[in-house]
Design a protein around this motif. Structure first.
Motif, PDB file in Angstrom:
ATOM      1  N   VAL A  45       0.843  -1.201   0.000  1.00 35.33           N
ATOM      2  CA  VAL A  45       0.000   0.000   0.000  1.00 35.33           C
ATOM      3  C   VAL A  45       0.881   1.255   0.000  1.00 35.33           C
ATOM      4  O   VAL A  45       0.647   2.195  -0.762  1.00 35.33           O
ATOM      5  CB  VAL A  45      -0.970   0.010   1.200  1.00 35.33           C
ATOM      6  CG1 VAL A  45      -1.652   1.368   1.360  1.00 35.33           C
ATOM      7  CG2 VAL A  45      -2.006  -1.091   1.063  1.00 35.33           C
ATOM      8  N   LEU A  46       1.899   1.270   0.860  1.00 32.76           N
ATOM      9  CA  LEU A  46       2.793   2.431   0.925  1.00 32.76           C
ATOM     10  C   LEU A  46       3.497   2.660  -0.411  1.00 32.76           C
ATOM     11  O   LEU A  46       3.606   3.799  -0.884  1.00 32.76           O
ATOM     12  CB  LEU A  46       3.823   2.246   2.037  1.00 32.76           C
ATOM     13  CG  LEU A  46       3.267   2.223   3.463  1.00 32.76           C
ATOM     14  CD1 LEU A  46       4.364   1.862   4.454  1.00 32.76           C
ATOM     15  CD2 LEU A  46       2.616   3.550   3.817  1.00 32.76           C
ATOM     16  N   LEU A  47       3.958   1.582  -1.025  1.00 31.92           N
ATOM     17  CA  LEU A  47       4.635   1.694  -2.312  1.00 31.92           C
ATOM     18  C   LEU A  47       3.659   2.176  -3.386  1.00 31.92           C
ATOM     19  O   LEU A  47       3.983   3.066  -4.179  1.00 31.92           O
ATOM     20  CB  LEU A  47       5.252   0.350  -2.702  1.00 31.92           C
ATOM     21  CG  LEU A  47       6.187   0.342  -3.891  1.00 31.92           C
ATOM     22  CD1 LEU A  47       7.334   1.322  -3.707  1.00 31.92           C
ATOM     23  CD2 LEU A  47       6.723  -1.061  -4.131  1.00 31.92           C
ATOM     24  N   TRP A  48       2.448   1.630  -3.396  1.00 29.53           N
ATOM     25  CA  TRP A  48       1.451   2.028  -4.381  1.00 29.53           C
ATOM     26  C   TRP A  48       1.088   3.506  -4.238  1.00 29.53           C
ATOM     27  O   TRP A  48       0.923   4.211  -5.235  1.00 29.53           O
ATOM     28  CB  TRP A  48       0.213   1.150  -4.269  1.00 29.53           C
ATOM     29  CG  TRP A  48      -0.877   1.537  -5.217  1.00 29.53           C
ATOM     30  CD1 TRP A  48      -2.135   1.937  -4.903  1.00 29.53           C
ATOM     31  CD2 TRP A  48      -0.815   1.567  -6.648  1.00 29.53           C
ATOM     32  NE1 TRP A  48      -2.848   2.213  -6.034  1.00 29.53           N
ATOM     33  CE2 TRP A  48      -2.075   2.002  -7.131  1.00 29.53           C
ATOM     34  CE3 TRP A  48       0.187   1.291  -7.577  1.00 29.53           C
ATOM     35  CZ2 TRP A  48      -2.352   2.153  -8.486  1.00 29.53           C
ATOM     36  CZ3 TRP A  48      -0.094   1.445  -8.933  1.00 29.53           C
ATOM     37  CH2 TRP A  48      -1.350   1.860  -9.367  1.00 29.53           C
ATOM     38  N   GLN A  49       0.996   3.989  -3.009  1.00 26.19           N
ATOM     39  CA  GLN A  49       0.668   5.404  -2.792  1.00 26.19           C
ATOM     40  C   GLN A  49       1.705   6.311  -3.435  1.00 26.19           C
ATOM     41  O   GLN A  49       1.397   7.406  -3.891  1.00 26.19           O
ATOM     42  CB  GLN A  49       0.546   5.706  -1.300  1.00 26.19           C
ATOM     43  CG  GLN A  49      -0.698   5.141  -0.676  1.00 26.19           C
ATOM     44  CD  GLN A  49      -0.727   5.315   0.829  1.00 26.19           C
ATOM     45  OE1 GLN A  49       0.290   5.572   1.473  1.00 26.19           O
ATOM     46  NE2 GLN A  49      -1.911   5.163   1.405  1.00 26.19           N
ATOM     47  N   GLN A  55       3.504   9.179 -10.359  1.00 27.86           N
ATOM     48  CA  GLN A  55       4.127  10.184  -9.492  1.00 27.86           C
ATOM     49  C   GLN A  55       5.646  10.114  -9.512  1.00 27.86           C
ATOM     50  O   GLN A  55       6.317  11.123  -9.352  1.00 27.86           O
ATOM     51  CB  GLN A  55       3.651   9.987  -8.045  1.00 27.86           C
ATOM     52  CG  GLN A  55       2.194  10.292  -7.826  1.00 27.86           C
ATOM     53  CD  GLN A  55       1.809  10.016  -6.380  1.00 27.86           C
ATOM     54  OE1 GLN A  55       2.390  10.578  -5.467  1.00 27.86           O
ATOM     55  NE2 GLN A  55       0.845   9.143  -6.193  1.00 27.86           N
ATOM     56  N   ALA A  56       6.177   8.895  -9.694  1.00 26.48           N
ATOM     57  CA  ALA A  56       7.628   8.719  -9.692  1.00 26.48           C
ATOM     58  C   ALA A  56       8.219   8.856 -11.095  1.00 26.48           C
ATOM     59  O   ALA A  56       9.403   8.639 -11.287  1.00 26.48           O
ATOM     60  CB  ALA A  56       7.980   7.356  -9.101  1.00 26.48           C
ATOM     61  N   GLY A  57       7.380   9.196 -12.070  1.00 20.96           N
ATOM     62  CA  GLY A  57       7.880   9.367 -13.428  1.00 20.96           C
ATOM     63  C   GLY A  57       7.723   8.141 -14.312  1.00 20.96           C
ATOM     64  O   GLY A  57       8.119   8.163 -15.469  1.00 20.96           O
ATOM     65  N   ILE A 124      11.364   4.350   2.129  1.00 19.19           N
ATOM     66  CA  ILE A 124      10.646   4.258   0.852  1.00 19.19           C
ATOM     67  C   ILE A 124      11.265   5.142  -0.227  1.00 19.19           C
ATOM     68  O   ILE A 124      11.220   4.807  -1.408  1.00 19.19           O
ATOM     69  CB  ILE A 124       9.141   4.541   1.045  1.00 19.19           C
ATOM     70  CG1 ILE A 124       8.376   4.063  -0.186  1.00 19.19           C
ATOM     71  CG2 ILE A 124       8.895   6.009   1.333  1.00 19.19           C
ATOM     72  CD1 ILE A 124       6.910   3.890   0.015  1.00 19.19           C
ATOM     73  N   GLU A 125      11.879   6.254   0.161  1.00 13.29           N
ATOM     74  CA  GLU A 125      12.489   7.140  -0.840  1.00 13.29           C
ATOM     75  C   GLU A 125      13.590   6.413  -1.611  1.00 13.29           C
ATOM     76  O   GLU A 125      13.661   6.524  -2.835  1.00 13.29           O
ATOM     77  CB  GLU A 125      13.053   8.405  -0.188  1.00 13.29           C
ATOM     78  CG  GLU A 125      12.004   9.333   0.374  1.00 13.29           C
ATOM     79  CD  GLU A 125      10.966   9.765  -0.658  1.00 13.29           C
ATOM     80  OE1 GLU A 125      11.340  10.032  -1.828  1.00 13.29           O
ATOM     81  OE2 GLU A 125       9.778   9.827  -0.303  1.00 13.29           O
ATOM     82  N   GLN A 126      14.435   5.667  -0.910  1.00 13.94           N
ATOM     83  CA  GLN A 126      15.510   4.923  -1.575  1.00 13.94           C
ATOM     84  C   GLN A 126      14.932   3.831  -2.471  1.00 13.94           C
ATOM     85  O   GLN A 126      15.467   3.553  -3.544  1.00 13.94           O
ATOM     86  CB  GLN A 126      16.469   4.299  -0.545  1.00 13.94           C
ATOM     87  CG  GLN A 126      17.266   5.311   0.234  1.00 13.94           C
ATOM     88  CD  GLN A 126      16.530   5.804   1.484  1.00 13.94           C
ATOM     89  OE1 GLN A 126      15.320   5.643   1.643  1.00 13.94           O
ATOM     90  NE2 GLN A 126      17.268   6.436   2.375  1.00 13.94           N
ATOM     91  N   VAL A 127      13.842   3.219  -2.043  1.00 23.41           N
ATOM     92  CA  VAL A 127      13.195   2.175  -2.844  1.00 23.41           C
ATOM     93  C   VAL A 127      12.653   2.766  -4.137  1.00 23.41           C
ATOM     94  O   VAL A 127      12.847   2.209  -5.221  1.00 23.41           O
ATOM     95  CB  VAL A 127      12.079   1.466  -2.034  1.00 23.41           C
ATOM     96  CG1 VAL A 127      11.257   0.552  -2.916  1.00 23.41           C
ATOM     97  CG2 VAL A 127      12.676   0.701  -0.863  1.00 23.41           C
ATOM     98  N   ILE A 128      11.983   3.910  -4.043  1.00 28.47           N
ATOM     99  CA  ILE A 128      11.440   4.577  -5.231  1.00 28.47           C
ATOM    100  C   ILE A 128      12.568   4.920  -6.201  1.00 28.47           C
ATOM    101  O   ILE A 128      12.470   4.676  -7.407  1.00 28.47           O
ATOM    102  CB  ILE A 128      10.647   5.854  -4.851  1.00 28.47           C
ATOM    103  CG1 ILE A 128       9.462   5.529  -3.954  1.00 28.47           C
ATOM    104  CG2 ILE A 128      10.214   6.620  -6.098  1.00 28.47           C
ATOM    105  CD1 ILE A 128       8.379   4.720  -4.591  1.00 28.47           C
TER     106      ILE A 128
END
Length: 156
Positions: A45-49, A55-57, A124-128
């Motif tokens: 859910v957090l990743l999908w948000q 949103q991440a390009g 999560i920022e590093q994961v994105i």
């Protein structure tokens, strides 16, 4: 009492009966994907948000059926499957299933990126950033400048 006027567009006998035709049956993978969308884990859910709506390009689909499997996330433009692995993926039976799925995906031209659920929770920022970098990486490596010349038939 029946009307003497012919039915207007969309008002035929079927409209009175609640529509027409038989219900289309879903592929099992599609039904599973819909169910999984309603039962996503907290890391998913957090990743999908953060990924939804590009949103991440990159445009990302969640719980996307591919063959007999359902990918947690899928980036069409990069043919990239993203799997979020929680503790259940450490169980030997699950690990064997994951290996079989990964082999199927790779044999069919997909790349697979596994992300530990804890990594999402921790940063999560590093994961994105890692997902975007992996998606932007070319599928085929280009020869390095000054490297050997291409073999016969490989000139572009």
């Amino acid at each position: 009492m029946a009307s003497s006027h012919p039915p207007r567009h969309g008002e035929g006998d079927r409209a009175r009966r609640g529509g027409g035709g038989s219900r289309r049956s879903l592929r099992p993978e599609t039904a599973t994907a819909r169910k999984l969308r309603r039962q996503m884990s907290l890391p998913e859910v957090l990743l999908w948000q953060r990924l939804r709506g590009a949103q991440a390009g990159v445009k990302v689909r969640r719980q996307h059926p591919i063959g007999p499997y359902v990918a947690d996330f899928y980036i069409v433009s990069a043919r990239l499957v993203i799997e979020v692995d929680g503790q259940s993926h450490d169980v030997p039976q699950r690990a064997a299933f994951d290996a079989m799925r990964d082999q199927f995906l790779k044999e069919n031209g997909y790349r697979v990126l596994h992300i530990r659920a804890q990594e999402i929770l921790d940063g999560i920022e590093q994961v994105i950033e890692a997902i975007v970098a992996f998606a932007d990486a070319p599928l085929h490596h280009q020869p390095a400048a000054g490297g050997p010349p291409p073999r016969a038939g490989e000139e572009g």
